[in-house]
Design a protein around this motif. Structure first.
Motif, PDB file in Angstrom:
ATOM      1  N   TRP A  82       0.834  -1.199   0.000  1.00 30.93           N
ATOM      2  CA  TRP A  82       0.000   0.000   0.000  1.00 30.93           C
ATOM      3  C   TRP A  82       0.872   1.254   0.000  1.00 30.93           C
ATOM      4  O   TRP A  82       0.634   2.191  -0.775  1.00 30.93           O
ATOM      5  N   VAL A  83       1.892   1.286   0.861  1.00 28.54           N
ATOM      6  CA  VAL A  83       2.805   2.434   0.903  1.00 28.54           C
ATOM      7  C   VAL A  83       3.458   2.618  -0.463  1.00 28.54           C
ATOM      8  O   VAL A  83       3.546   3.730  -0.977  1.00 28.54           O
ATOM      9  N   SER A  84       3.890   1.523  -1.058  1.00 33.98           N
ATOM     10  CA  SER A  84       4.537   1.589  -2.367  1.00 33.98           C
ATOM     11  C   SER A  84       3.608   2.173  -3.419  1.00 33.98           C
ATOM     12  O   SER A  84       3.991   3.071  -4.169  1.00 33.98           O
ATOM     13  N   LYS A  85       2.402   1.683  -3.483  1.00 29.50           N
ATOM     14  CA  LYS A  85       1.451   2.186  -4.476  1.00 29.50           C
ATOM     15  C   LYS A  85       1.134   3.662  -4.237  1.00 29.50           C
ATOM     16  O   LYS A  85       0.922   4.418  -5.182  1.00 29.50           O
ATOM     17  N   THR A  86       1.117   4.065  -2.980  1.00 31.30           N
ATOM     18  CA  THR A  86       0.790   5.443  -2.633  1.00 31.30           C
ATOM     19  C   THR A  86       1.932   6.405  -2.951  1.00 31.30           C
ATOM     20  O   THR A  86       1.688   7.527  -3.401  1.00 31.30           O
ATOM     21  N   PHE A  87       3.185   5.988  -2.748  1.00 35.18           N
ATOM     22  CA  PHE A  87       4.317   6.911  -2.831  1.00 35.18           C
ATOM     23  C   PHE A  87       5.303   6.642  -3.954  1.00 35.18           C
ATOM     24  O   PHE A  87       6.248   7.408  -4.126  1.00 35.18           O
ATOM     25  N   ARG A  88       5.129   5.597  -4.697  1.00 36.14           N
ATOM     26  CA  ARG A  88       6.110   5.196  -5.711  1.00 36.14           C
ATOM     27  C   ARG A  88       6.487   6.321  -6.678  1.00 36.14           C
ATOM     28  O   ARG A  88       7.636   6.466  -7.055  1.00 36.14           O
ATOM     29  N   ASN A  89       5.531   7.121  -7.094  1.00 36.39           N
ATOM     30  CA  ASN A  89       5.795   8.125  -8.129  1.00 36.39           C
ATOM     31  C   ASN A  89       6.112   9.520  -7.605  1.00 36.39           C
ATOM     32  O   ASN A  89       6.218  10.457  -8.379  1.00 36.39           O
ATOM     33  N   PHE A  90       6.289   9.644  -6.289  1.00 38.89           N
ATOM     34  CA  PHE A  90       6.632  10.942  -5.706  1.00 38.89           C
ATOM     35  C   PHE A  90       8.140  11.043  -5.517  1.00 38.89           C
ATOM     36  O   PHE A  90       8.795  10.071  -5.146  1.00 38.89           O
ATOM     37  N   ASN A  91       8.701  12.234  -5.750  1.00 34.40           N
ATOM     38  CA  ASN A  91      10.119  12.433  -5.478  1.00 34.40           C
ATOM     39  C   ASN A  91      10.321  12.736  -3.985  1.00 34.40           C
ATOM     40  O   ASN A  91       9.350  12.869  -3.233  1.00 34.40           O
ATOM     41  N   HIS A  92      11.571  12.852  -3.589  1.00 33.97           N
ATOM     42  CA  HIS A  92      11.908  13.043  -2.167  1.00 33.97           C
ATOM     43  C   HIS A  92      11.207  14.264  -1.567  1.00 33.97           C
ATOM     44  O   HIS A  92      10.616  14.176  -0.499  1.00 33.97           O
TER      45      HIS A  92
END
Length: 141
Positions: free
Chosen positions: A102-112
């Motif tokens: 879930w964390v991966s799907k939520t944040f995968r495409n965001f930069n630092h």
């Protein structure tokens, strides 16, 4: 978290944030949290950061985590990480894997910078607080 986020690389800051979030998913309106909430999130982040640093050091020795120096210091799962993760089959570990996904799907495409801003806005300004404390500790060494 690194395996769930792969091929995204993560900094130590991001790993600390994601390590917190994977067990406190309801803080971001995700699945039910695996760990109970409490008031001392800044203190928890300070403890987590040290534990994440120690964990990375151990996992690098075991070749389960690889350091990438291309754009600063970031981490990726090692080649053998998926096989080890597949061996973790307890109900708690299965729930942890689901939340990591879930964390991966939520944040995968965001930069630092985007991840930092989201955490600061949604969970609180503890990111700045633990960074300030970290720099003060580093300066005193």
């Amino acid at each position: 978290m690194l395996e769930a986020l792969h091929p995204r690389k993560c900094s130590l800051d991001e790993l600390t944030w994601f390590d917190y979030l994977v067990v406190h998913t309801s803080d971001m309106e995700g699945p039910e949290s695996l760990h109970p909430d409490f008031e001392a999130s800044v203190g928890e982040m300070l403890v987590r950061r040290r534990l994440v640093e120690q964990s990375i050091a151990l996992l690098r020795k075991l070749h389960l985590v690889v350091a990438d120096y291309h754009d600063g210091l970031n981490y990726l799962p090692g080649d053998e990480a998926p096989a080890i993760i597949d061996l973790l089959t307890s109900p708690y570990n299965q729930n942890l894997k689901a939340r990591a996904d879930w964390v991966s799907k939520t944040f995968r495409n965001f930069n630092h910078a985007e991840v930092e801003e989201i955490f600061a806005d949604r969970i609180g300004r503890w990111t700045a607080e633990f960074r300030t404390n970290e720099h003060a500790t580093s300066a005193s060494l």
